[in-house]
Design a protein around this motif. Structure first.
Motif, PDB file in Angstrom:
ATOM      1  N   ASN A   1       0.810  -1.337  -0.012  1.00 40.92           N
ATOM      2  CA  ASN A   1      -0.065  -0.052  -0.013  1.00 40.92           C
ATOM      3  C   ASN A   1       0.707   1.036  -0.078  1.00 40.92           C
ATOM      4  O   ASN A   1       0.334   2.011  -0.602  1.00 40.92           O
ATOM      5  CB  ASN A   1      -0.847   0.025   1.233  1.00 40.92           C
ATOM      6  CG  ASN A   1      -2.078  -0.948   1.066  1.00 40.92           C
ATOM      7  OD1 ASN A   1      -2.257  -1.548  -0.011  1.00 40.92           O
ATOM      8  ND2 ASN A   1      -2.605  -1.393   2.202  1.00 40.92           N
ATOM      9  N   ALA A   2       2.079   1.186   0.668  1.00 44.85           N
ATOM     10  CA  ALA A   2       2.851   2.490   0.619  1.00 44.85           C
ATOM     11  C   ALA A   2       3.271   2.573  -0.809  1.00 44.85           C
ATOM     12  O   ALA A   2       3.586   3.663  -1.504  1.00 44.85           O
ATOM     13  CB  ALA A   2       3.822   2.476   1.517  1.00 44.85           C
ATOM     14  N   THR A   3       3.728   1.446  -1.432  1.00 47.58           N
ATOM     15  CA  THR A   3       4.249   1.624  -2.856  1.00 47.58           C
ATOM     16  C   THR A   3       3.381   2.274  -3.842  1.00 47.58           C
ATOM     17  O   THR A   3       3.345   3.211  -4.415  1.00 47.58           O
ATOM     18  CB  THR A   3       4.686   0.219  -3.189  1.00 47.58           C
ATOM     19  OG1 THR A   3       5.724  -0.305  -2.398  1.00 47.58           O
ATOM     20  CG2 THR A   3       5.457   0.153  -4.521  1.00 47.58           C
ATOM     21  N   THR A   4       2.155   1.617  -3.760  1.00 47.99           N
ATOM     22  CA  THR A   4       0.976   2.255  -4.679  1.00 47.99           C
ATOM     23  C   THR A   4       0.609   3.453  -4.265  1.00 47.99           C
ATOM     24  O   THR A   4       0.204   4.374  -5.149  1.00 47.99           O
ATOM     25  CB  THR A   4      -0.267   1.260  -4.770  1.00 47.99           C
ATOM     26  OG1 THR A   4      -0.561   1.015  -3.351  1.00 47.99           O
ATOM     27  CG2 THR A   4       0.035  -0.190  -5.483  1.00 47.99           C
ATOM     28  N   GLY A   5       0.699   3.707  -2.957  1.00 49.84           N
ATOM     29  CA  GLY A   5       0.308   5.105  -2.454  1.00 49.84           C
ATOM     30  C   GLY A   5       1.255   6.162  -3.108  1.00 49.84           C
ATOM     31  O   GLY A   5       1.087   7.338  -3.063  1.00 49.84           O
ATOM     32  N   CYS A   6       2.335   5.694  -3.377  1.00 47.25           N
ATOM     33  CA  CYS A   6       3.371   6.652  -3.962  1.00 47.25           C
ATOM     34  C   CYS A   6       3.503   6.803  -5.522  1.00 47.25           C
ATOM     35  O   CYS A   6       4.236   7.120  -6.221  1.00 47.25           O
ATOM     36  CB  CYS A   6       4.698   6.291  -3.602  1.00 47.25           C
ATOM     37  SG  CYS A   6       5.218   6.469  -1.840  1.00 47.25           S
TER      38      CYS A   6
ATOM     39  N   ARG B   1     -10.118  13.249   2.301  1.00 45.38           N
ATOM     40  CA  ARG B   1      -9.054  13.404   1.549  1.00 45.38           C
ATOM     41  C   ARG B   1      -7.886  12.428   1.489  1.00 45.38           C
ATOM     42  O   ARG B   1      -7.224  12.160   0.663  1.00 45.38           O
ATOM     43  CB  ARG B   1      -8.314  14.845   1.416  1.00 45.38           C
ATOM     44  CG  ARG B   1      -9.639  16.009   1.295  1.00 45.38           C
ATOM     45  CD  ARG B   1     -10.227  15.722  -0.063  1.00 45.38           C
ATOM     46  NE  ARG B   1      -9.887  16.633  -1.161  1.00 45.38           N
ATOM     47  CZ  ARG B   1     -10.120  16.403  -2.211  1.00 45.38           C
ATOM     48  NH1 ARG B   1     -10.879  15.490  -2.761  1.00 45.38           N
ATOM     49  NH2 ARG B   1      -9.880  17.301  -3.233  1.00 45.38           N
ATOM     50  N   LEU B   2      -7.705  11.993   2.781  1.00 50.59           N
ATOM     51  CA  LEU B   2      -6.441  11.026   3.247  1.00 50.59           C
ATOM     52  C   LEU B   2      -6.867   9.618   2.459  1.00 50.59           C
ATOM     53  O   LEU B   2      -5.959   8.990   2.114  1.00 50.59           O
ATOM     54  CB  LEU B   2      -6.328  10.864   4.556  1.00 50.59           C
ATOM     55  CG  LEU B   2      -5.535  11.988   5.448  1.00 50.59           C
ATOM     56  CD1 LEU B   2      -5.685  11.928   6.849  1.00 50.59           C
ATOM     57  CD2 LEU B   2      -4.237  11.871   4.975  1.00 50.59           C
ATOM     58  N   ALA B   3      -8.273   9.438   2.551  1.00 55.14           N
ATOM     59  CA  ALA B   3      -8.510   8.097   1.942  1.00 55.14           C
ATOM     60  C   ALA B   3      -8.410   8.130   0.536  1.00 55.14           C
ATOM     61  O   ALA B   3      -8.124   6.888  -0.183  1.00 55.14           O
ATOM     62  CB  ALA B   3      -9.733   7.812   2.338  1.00 55.14           C
TER      63      ALA B   3
ATOM     64  N   ASP C   1      -4.227  17.557  -1.822  1.00 53.36           N
ATOM     65  CA  ASP C   1      -5.155  18.633  -1.373  1.00 53.36           C
ATOM     66  C   ASP C   1      -4.404  19.043  -0.016  1.00 53.36           C
ATOM     67  O   ASP C   1      -4.720  18.839   1.033  1.00 53.36           O
ATOM     68  CB  ASP C   1      -6.611  18.211  -0.856  1.00 53.36           C
ATOM     69  CG  ASP C   1      -7.282  19.418  -0.456  1.00 53.36           C
ATOM     70  OD1 ASP C   1      -6.888  20.480  -0.334  1.00 53.36           O
ATOM     71  OD2 ASP C   1      -8.703  18.970  -0.245  1.00 53.36           O
ATOM     72  N   ARG C   2      -3.624  20.066  -0.346  1.00 55.16           N
ATOM     73  CA  ARG C   2      -2.467  20.552   0.653  1.00 55.16           C
ATOM     74  C   ARG C   2      -3.218  21.393   1.773  1.00 55.16           C
ATOM     75  O   ARG C   2      -2.865  21.414   2.900  1.00 55.16           O
ATOM     76  CB  ARG C   2      -1.376  21.473   0.149  1.00 55.16           C
ATOM     77  CG  ARG C   2      -0.594  21.708   1.241  1.00 55.16           C
ATOM     78  CD  ARG C   2       0.704  22.440   0.484  1.00 55.16           C
ATOM     79  NE  ARG C   2       1.750  22.933   1.636  1.00 55.16           N
ATOM     80  CZ  ARG C   2       2.754  22.471   1.813  1.00 55.16           C
ATOM     81  NH1 ARG C   2       3.241  21.357   0.795  1.00 55.16           N
ATOM     82  NH2 ARG C   2       3.714  22.608   2.685  1.00 55.16           N
ATOM     83  N   ALA C   3      -4.756  21.900   1.374  1.00 51.86           N
ATOM     84  CA  ALA C   3      -5.420  22.577   2.423  1.00 51.86           C
ATOM     85  C   ALA C   3      -6.249  21.667   3.322  1.00 51.86           C
ATOM     86  O   ALA C   3      -6.883  22.425   4.238  1.00 51.86           O
ATOM     87  CB  ALA C   3      -6.041  23.719   1.612  1.00 51.86           C
ATOM     88  N   SER C   4      -6.253  20.521   2.923  1.00 49.77           N
ATOM     89  CA  SER C   4      -7.203  19.504   3.527  1.00 49.77           C
ATOM     90  C   SER C   4      -6.880  19.335   4.962  1.00 49.77           C
ATOM     91  O   SER C   4      -5.610  19.427   5.324  1.00 49.77           O
ATOM     92  CB  SER C   4      -7.428  18.286   2.727  1.00 49.77           C
ATOM     93  OG  SER C   4      -5.962  17.547   2.831  1.00 49.77           O
ATOM     94  N   LYS C   5      -7.789  18.991   5.881  1.00 51.15           N
ATOM     95  CA  LYS C   5      -7.315  18.777   7.360  1.00 51.15           C
ATOM     96  C   LYS C   5      -6.394  17.533   7.539  1.00 51.15           C
ATOM     97  O   LYS C   5      -5.448  17.759   8.371  1.00 51.15           O
ATOM     98  CB  LYS C   5      -8.659  18.410   8.073  1.00 51.15           C
ATOM     99  CG  LYS C   5      -9.760  19.800   8.283  1.00 51.15           C
ATOM    100  CD  LYS C   5     -10.121  19.844   9.631  1.00 51.15           C
ATOM    101  CE  LYS C   5     -10.541  21.281  10.116  1.00 51.15           C
ATOM    102  NZ  LYS C   5     -11.617  21.578   9.197  1.00 51.15           N
ATOM    103  N   GLY C   6      -6.496  16.781   6.694  1.00 48.92           N
ATOM    104  CA  GLY C   6      -5.572  15.585   6.581  1.00 48.92           C
ATOM    105  C   GLY C   6      -4.127  15.944   6.319  1.00 48.92           C
ATOM    106  O   GLY C   6      -3.079  15.626   7.224  1.00 48.92           O
ATOM    107  N   ALA C   7      -4.011  16.731   5.230  1.00 51.85           N
ATOM    108  CA  ALA C   7      -2.709  17.189   4.958  1.00 51.85           C
ATOM    109  C   ALA C   7      -2.134  18.327   5.869  1.00 51.85           C
ATOM    110  O   ALA C   7      -0.827  18.039   6.396  1.00 51.85           O
ATOM    111  CB  ALA C   7      -2.857  18.125   3.760  1.00 51.85           C
ATOM    112  N   GLN C   8      -3.096  19.069   6.571  1.00 55.11           N
ATOM    113  CA  GLN C   8      -2.624  19.891   7.724  1.00 55.11           C
ATOM    114  C   GLN C   8      -1.960  19.069   8.894  1.00 55.11           C
ATOM    115  O   GLN C   8      -1.095  19.508   9.592  1.00 55.11           O
ATOM    116  CB  GLN C   8      -3.502  20.854   8.089  1.00 55.11           C
ATOM    117  CG  GLN C   8      -3.827  21.805   6.949  1.00 55.11           C
ATOM    118  CD  GLN C   8      -2.550  22.746   6.691  1.00 55.11           C
ATOM    119  OE1 GLN C   8      -1.971  23.451   7.185  1.00 55.11           O
ATOM    120  NE2 GLN C   8      -2.478  22.608   5.181  1.00 55.11           N
ATOM    121  N   ALA C   9      -2.670  17.975   9.217  1.00 57.14           N
ATOM    122  CA  ALA C   9      -2.358  17.157  10.279  1.00 57.14           C
ATOM    123  C   ALA C   9      -0.990  16.406   9.940  1.00 57.14           C
ATOM    124  O   ALA C   9      -0.267  16.532  10.997  1.00 57.14           O
ATOM    125  CB  ALA C   9      -3.327  16.049  10.615  1.00 57.14           C
TER     126      ALA C   9
END
Ligand code: ADP
Ligand code: MG
Length: 270
Positions: free
Chosen positions: A50-55, A223-225, A238-246
């Motif tokens: 999952n980390a591979t495909t996530g990249c 957005r994280l999902a 989506d850099r402004a998303s709450k997930g990105a900010q966290a």
């Protein structure tokens, strides 16, 4: 033994429970640390990849992945890839499932990853290991290679029990294989502040583990999902998303702990 400052810290992102946010944390922390000008290598230790495909990396064969490194047919230097996101990746595919059996007959089977990682420590500030959801030989290799473990967890009913098992495992690894190993921190993921149970478990976690619990909390955020299906870390999606900010804040918190310096609190563009 103190290591020199310019040698990578090796962090294993681990929890024997699946679906708690390990791969999400590994990929996004790698991207956020790279965003903070850190040199990062992400190693995928999960046959699910999952980390591979996530990249955004797909369709590799075992000999180009972490599998070949573990069985001694390639070095990390041979098989690491540059991602489009500022960090390097040693990828995994399904072939890695075979390593579990292949390792049994090899010498120093618990130390294969550690031995391989030693050779690249001087090239990075952080090496992140995305562990599989099991306490198997791959995870043991991760825990032996690591200086610290980062434990993502959901604040739900059985989370604390699972944590007790994990802490027992860490003690065994420390006693038998890797005396340096420490808990770097516990990360609350997929957090839903409206749930009373979540709040309770979160408080218990803080009272048991104190400073080991990161102040940064990763909220449940769609957005994280979504980001992995585009093959992107969330800050590129989506850099402004709450997930990105966290995850940007988590990277800051980690750097503050490691280097005693704190980056600007939120590097946002929204
Ligand atoms: P693990 O690696 O521990 O099995 P993952 O990181 O793959 O867990 O996460 C499990 C699922 O939950 C994935 O579909 C992922 O996209 C999603 N997910 C992870 N963290 C979050 C979050 N904070 N908010 C929403 N969905 C998340
Ligand atoms: Mg995973």
């Amino acid at each position: 033994m103190n290591r020199e400052e310019n040698v990578a810290k090796v962090l294993a992102v681990t929890n024997q429970k699946g679906g708690v946010g390990k791969s999400t944390t590994a990929v996004n922390l790698a991207a956020c640390l790279a965003d903070a000008a850190q040199r990062v290598l992400l190693i995928d230790l999960d046959p699910q990849g999952n980390a591979t495909t996530g990249c955004g990396i797909a369709k590799l064969k075992g000999l180009l992945t972490v599998y070949a490194v573990l069985i001694g047919q390639a070095t990390i230097d041979d098989n690491r890839l540059k991602t489009a996101y500022g960090f390097d990746l040693l990828p995994a595919t399904r072939d890695l499932a075979g390593a579990e059996v292949d390792l049994i007959s090899l010498e120093r089977r618990e130390f294969r990853l550690r031995d391989a990682v030693q050779a690249v420590l001087a090239n990075y500030d952080f090496v992140l290991l995305d562990c599989p959801p099991a306490l198997n030989m791959l995870t043991v290799n991760g825990l032996v290679a690591a200086d610290r473990v980062m434990i993502p967890m959901q604040c739900e009913y059985y989370a604390l029990e699972g944590l007790t098992d994990l802490v027992t495992t860490l003690k065994k690894v420390r006693a038998n294989l890797n005396p340096r190993l420490e808990i770097e921190g516990l990360l609350r993921t997929m957090f839903d502040p409206r749930s009373t149970l979540t709040q309770q478990v979160s408080k218990e976690l803080e009272s048991h583990f104190g400073e080991k619990v990161y102040r940064t909390i990763v909220p449940r955020n769609v957005r994280l999902a979504e980001a992995p299906s585009y093959g992107k870390p969330v800050i590129f999606f989506d850099r402004a998303s709450k997930g990105a900010q966290a995850y940007l804040l988590l990277a800051d918190e980690l750097l503050a702990r490691h280097h005693g310096r704190f980056q600007s609190a939120v590097r946002t563009t929204n």
